[in-house]
Motif scaffolding. Structure first.
Motif, short mmCIF file in Angstrom:
data_model
loop_
_atom_site.label_atom_id
_atom_site.label_comp_id
_atom_site.label_asym_id
_atom_site.label_seq_id
_atom_site.Cartn_x
_atom_site.Cartn_y
_atom_site.Cartn_z
N GLN A 1 2.60 2.68 -10.15
CA GLN A 1 1.07 2.53 -9.63
C GLN A 1 0.47 1.50 -10.44
O GLN A 1 0.14 1.33 -11.61
N ASN B 1 0.82 -1.18 0.05
CA ASN B 1 -0.05 -0.16 0.14
C ASN B 1 0.83 1.33 -0.12
O ASN B 1 1.75 1.40 1.00
N THR C 1 -2.97 0.55 -9.41
CA THR C 1 -4.46 0.99 -9.15
C THR C 1 -5.15 1.61 -10.48
O THR C 1 -4.68 2.66 -10.88
N GLY C 2 -5.99 1.04 -11.03
CA GLY C 2 -6.69 1.65 -11.97
C GLY C 2 -6.10 1.14 -13.55
O GLY C 2 -6.35 1.85 -14.54
N THR C 3 -4.94 0.46 -13.43
CA THR C 3 -4.39 0.23 -14.57
C THR C 3 -4.81 -1.26 -15.39
O THR C 3 -4.29 -1.76 -16.32
N GLU C 4 -5.76 -1.78 -14.66
CA GLU C 4 -6.28 -3.03 -15.06
C GLU C 4 -6.72 -2.98 -16.79
O GLU C 4 -6.64 -4.13 -17.43
#
Length: 215
Positions: A50, A23, A52-55
């Motif tokens: 980062q 985290n 998060t949000g890159t799926e």
């Protein structure tokens, strides 16, 4: 941040990374998860920064034709979709500080590694055998990985033990940043005819399949 690395050899390329996710706000360990993936049987990708949000980026990569995919097609897909995510975030005062490494074999048999820094709008291409790049937590990550690469060449030969190299780099980065880098590591060795995936613990015997000739 994490550590990802890539190298080229005659007829192939290697992409690797550690597997520790944390985290970024609390620096607490979240879980272990691979930061590498294979597209088709000739191209590998590693991601750092980062997640998060890159799926969506990985979802789009999975749509590429695995029998015809090329390193450049993968690079174009990442730049397009990750670039759009970054552009959308900057509109709200945020950023997407994410790096990708793409490695594989071109249609003509030449090996290549491409480094992509989404937040810097920077793409660097390293073509031909004997190239090496590492992105990690230290100012001297690249130099230390280069030294580890050289020390992983078998004495009196031009054969580099790629798994030995990855273990050394991840161990070095883990010592410097134990909260963000850790084993097991994932190593993808891409050749024109196949892809080999190996999960590496801190120690282990060298696997003869995980080696490459450096001219």
């Amino acid at each position: 941040m994490t550590v990802i690395m890539g190298a080229t050899f005659v007829g192939g390329a290697a992409i690797a990374g550690d597997s520790l996710l944390h985290n970024p706000d609390t620096m607490a360990t979240v879980r272990n998860s691979s930061k590498t993936t294979v597209i088709g049987n000739r191209v590998a990708v590693a991601q750092a920064g980062q997640f998060t949000g890159t799926e969506r980026v990985m979802d789009e990569l999975e749509k590429l034709n695995p029998s015809a995919v090329t390193p450049q097609a993968v690079v174009d897909c990442i730049v397009s979709h990750a670039g759009q995510i970054h552009a959308d975030r900057t509109k709200t005062g945020r950023s997407l500080e994410t790096f990708y490494l793409v490695g594989g074999v071109e249609e003509d048999g030449n090996s290549v590694i491409v480094s992509i820094a989404i937040h810097q709008n920077e793409v660097k291409r390293f073509s031909g055998p004997g190239q090496m790049i590492a992105i990690g937590t230290q100012l001297l990550t690249q130099q230390r990985a280069f030294d580890a690469f050289n020390s992983s060449v078998r004495p009196g030969s031009n054969i580099v033990e790629l798994d030995t190299w990855v273990r050394r780099v991840v161990a070095d980065e883990s010592t410097a940043s134990p909260q963000t880098v850790g084993f097991p590591a994932t190593l993808l060795v891409m050749r024109r005819e196949n892809a080999i995936e190996a999960h590496l613990e801190t120690t282990g015997e060298h696997d003869g399949r995980l080696a490459g000739f450096i001219p």
